[in-house]
Design a protein around this motif. Sequence first.
Motif, short mmCIF file in Angstrom:
data_model
loop_
_atom_site.label_atom_id
_atom_site.label_comp_id
_atom_site.label_asym_id
_atom_site.label_seq_id
_atom_site.Cartn_x
_atom_site.Cartn_y
_atom_site.Cartn_z
N ASP A 196 0.83 -1.22 0.00
CA ASP A 196 0.00 0.00 0.00
C ASP A 196 0.86 1.27 0.00
O ASP A 196 0.44 2.31 -0.51
CB ASP A 196 -0.94 0.01 1.21
N ILE A 197 2.03 1.18 0.63
CA ILE A 197 2.93 2.34 0.63
C ILE A 197 3.39 2.62 -0.80
O ILE A 197 3.45 3.78 -1.24
CB ILE A 197 4.13 2.12 1.57
N CYS A 198 3.70 1.57 -1.53
CA CYS A 198 4.10 1.75 -2.93
C CYS A 198 2.97 2.34 -3.76
O CYS A 198 3.21 3.18 -4.65
CB CYS A 198 4.52 0.41 -3.54
N ALA A 199 1.76 1.89 -3.49
CA ALA A 199 0.62 2.38 -4.26
C ALA A 199 0.45 3.89 -4.11
O ALA A 199 -0.03 4.57 -5.03
CB ALA A 199 -0.66 1.65 -3.83
N ASP A 200 0.85 4.41 -2.95
CA ASP A 200 0.73 5.85 -2.72
C ASP A 200 2.03 6.61 -3.00
O ASP A 200 2.08 7.83 -2.87
CB ASP A 200 0.32 6.11 -1.26
N CYS A 201 3.08 5.87 -3.35
CA CYS A 201 4.40 6.50 -3.56
C CYS A 201 4.42 7.27 -4.88
O CYS A 201 3.99 6.76 -5.92
CB CYS A 201 5.47 5.41 -3.58
N GLU A 202 4.90 8.48 -4.83
CA GLU A 202 4.93 9.29 -6.06
C GLU A 202 6.32 9.40 -6.67
O GLU A 202 6.48 9.95 -7.75
CB GLU A 202 4.38 10.69 -5.74
#
Length: 103
Positions: free
Chosen positions: A38-44
């Motif tokens: 989930d952290i990757c999914a929000d990583c820009e």
Amino acid sequence: MSVQPKTPEITNDSMEDRLYTVKYDDPGDSHLDVKVPDICADCETNDCVSVCPANVWREGDDGVPHIAYENCLECSSCRFACPYDNVVWEYPETGSGVTFKHG
Ligand code: SF4
Ligand code: SF4
């Protein structure tokens, strides 16, 4: 009068050609992963993708990177580049992984 030495002609192989010569013994399981998808999914930043010299990390449609661990050069750059400390990084099982010609 001094004589200038001629500059030798040097042709460099492309990065793809050089990576093709890397010898890799596949341990069968990835030694790389993400801790929290989930952290990757929000990583820009996707720094893991941009920092990797071997194109191991590739952006996924859902934001979670795909990991082609078989190409890994074990340089550790992705581990330190991730701004969220979200990379699981281990050496491949002993005896497997990349083999360097002069290392
Ligand atoms: S930089 Fe870190 S948080 Fe961002 S996509 Fe890569 S592993 Fe995930
Ligand atoms: S250790 Fe280096 S080569 Fe391997 S995935 Fe990370 S950045 Fe890429």
